[in-house]
Scaffold this active site. Structure first.
Site, PDB file in Angstrom:
ATOM      1  N   ILE A 112       0.826  -1.196   0.000  1.00  0.00           N
ATOM      2  CA  ILE A 112       0.000   0.000   0.000  1.00  0.00           C
ATOM      3  C   ILE A 112       0.867   1.256   0.000  1.00  0.00           C
ATOM      4  O   ILE A 112       1.997   1.232   0.503  1.00  0.00           O
ATOM      5  CB  ILE A 112      -0.967  -0.015   1.213  1.00  0.00           C
ATOM      6  CG1 ILE A 112      -1.975   1.143   1.151  1.00  0.00           C
ATOM      7  CG2 ILE A 112      -0.209  -0.009   2.525  1.00  0.00           C
ATOM      8  CD1 ILE A 112      -3.101   1.033   2.170  1.00  0.00           C
ATOM      9  N   CYS A 113       0.340   2.321  -0.593  1.00  0.00           N
ATOM     10  CA  CYS A 113       0.941   3.652  -0.582  1.00  0.00           C
ATOM     11  C   CYS A 113       2.244   3.700  -1.377  1.00  0.00           C
ATOM     12  O   CYS A 113       2.251   3.485  -2.573  1.00  0.00           O
ATOM     13  CB  CYS A 113       1.134   4.120   0.860  1.00  0.00           C
ATOM     14  SG  CYS A 113       1.531   5.869   1.037  1.00  0.00           S
TER      15      CYS A 113
END
Length: 395
Positions: A112-113
């Site tokens: 994620i991210c």
């Protein structure tokens, strides 16, 4: 008689600079689903000190080091983002070996991210895959990756997410892969998950919260406190540059074991924080059981909350803490409030966040980010809250 299904094993590596929401929301959600989640410190040798200093001053104790996990098999490996956390994960050879083996074996892996471009793509494990990432890092994807503008992208056995606010949606996508849609619906309902971005709160009897300069906020914690409610609130408030003190009420122990096993290192012991004579602008009591009951029986905390109420200074609670801590001590008298358990005010049971004068309450872990942003707005104004919401991708 059918044998019980095997427990799903999950590895979540964390390191210096990991983003707390992106790490510990998925960890808590996966553990709620029944997964055996190992939180592993990347960059630490076998048997090393397992304390990890994540972003925004959050310190936790991992379950093991990544080196300890080198020979284990997992149903899922999920990487949080954060800067420099994602880059640190991408530079961890032991972790790369684990994830590469996971990918080659057809196993589920996720990030994620900043972690999709700075770790998975760096290792060549997103080539030919559709993926998403934080907007600030999408240009770090190589040409072999098909970047998609979405909160969560599932492409075969790879799951990627955009950032902190979509961390809950990312976590539930992982649960669906491991346990199916029915489990997702069960967890989303119990946590009051809302997928739409943006925050709002119901305000009654508006007053100006007292705050001069940098807001000083106390968050007491105990064994069994709900980690999502604690860490999301800490993350959001520190993004707004509030001076947040996480204080343990567990005797002389600064490490508390939260409801779903996260070992949080408090900044101070509550007695020391209160005895120091510091006046807090706001006291926030997290829920989670049995943590809320322990907090309710902590005399120094109750005295501080009563002093805040009497002086018109701000105080608040999330989830079970409203009913377990505030209500028994008369701290809801004449107030409207919301909670997840034993509704003390049925008229507000549908409200996610309620601010009544100097009191703020919220319903559950799934409303923690909205609650924290409402608190930022009351302390620092709507512009400050919007700036933090944009950084969280919660707009």
């Amino acid at each position: 008689m059918a044998s019980p299904a095997a427990v799903k094993k999950v590895l979540v590596p964390i390191t210096a600079g990991s983003e707390p929401v992106e790490a510990f929301v998925p960890i808590a959600v996966l553990r709620r689903a029944g997964a055996d989640v190992t939180v592993a410190a990347a960059g630490a040798g076998a048997g090393a000190d397992l304390r990890v200093h994540a972003m925004y001053g959050v310190t936790v104790v991992a379950d093991a080091s990544v080196a300890d996990c080198a020979d284990a098999s997992y149903d899922l490996v999920a990487l949080p983002g954060g800067v420099p956390g994602a880059e640190n994960l991408g530079g961890c050879a032991a972790l790369e070996s684990i994830v590469r083996r996971q990918a080659l074996g057809g196993g589920l892996y996720a990030a994620i991210c900043a972690a999709p471009p700075l770790a998975l793509a760096r290792w060549g494990l997103l080539n030919g895959v559709k993926a998403t990432a934080h907007p600030a890092f999408v240009d770090k994807f190589p040409a072999e990756v098909a970047a998609v503008d979405a909160n969560v992208v599932v492409d075969g056995r790879v799951v990627t997410g955009r950032g902190p606010a979509p961390a809950m949606e990312f976590a539930l996508a992982l649960v669906e892969h491991l346990y199916g849609k029915d489990k997702v619906d069960e967890i989303a309902k119990s946590m009051m998950v809302r997928y739409e971005p943006g925050y709002a709160f119901k305000e009654l009897n508006p007053v100006q919260w007292q705050c001069s300069g940098t807001p000083k906020v106390l968050i007491p914690v105990a064994n069994g406190s709900e980690e999502v409610e604690v860490l999301v609130t800490v993350d959001v408030l520190r993004r707004a540059n509030a001076d947040v003190v996480v204080a343990s009420v567990e005797g002389g122990a600064k490490v508390v074991v939260a409801r779903h096993g996260t070992r949080i290192v408090a900044d101070a012991l509550l007695d020391a924080a209160v005895a120091a004579g510091q006046q807090f602008d706001l006291v926030i009591v997290p829920g989670g059981m049995p943590g809320a009951k322990t907090l309710a029986g902590t005399e120094a905390l109750v005295a501080l909350l009563k002093a805040h109420a009497a002086a018109g200074r701000a105080y608040g609670a999330i989830g079970a803490a409203t009913a377990e801590v505030l209500e028994p001590h008369g701290l809801l008298e004449g107030k409207k409030a919301t909670t997840c358990a034993a509704m003390v005010d049925p008229s507000e049971c549908g409200s996610r966040v309620v601010v009544d004068g100097n009191l703020a309450t919220s319903s559950s872990p799934g409303t923690a980010m909205e609650f924290a942003l409402a608190v930022v707005e009351k302390l620092l104004g709507p512009e400050a809250a919007r700036e933090v919401a944009e950084a969280l991708l919660f707009v």
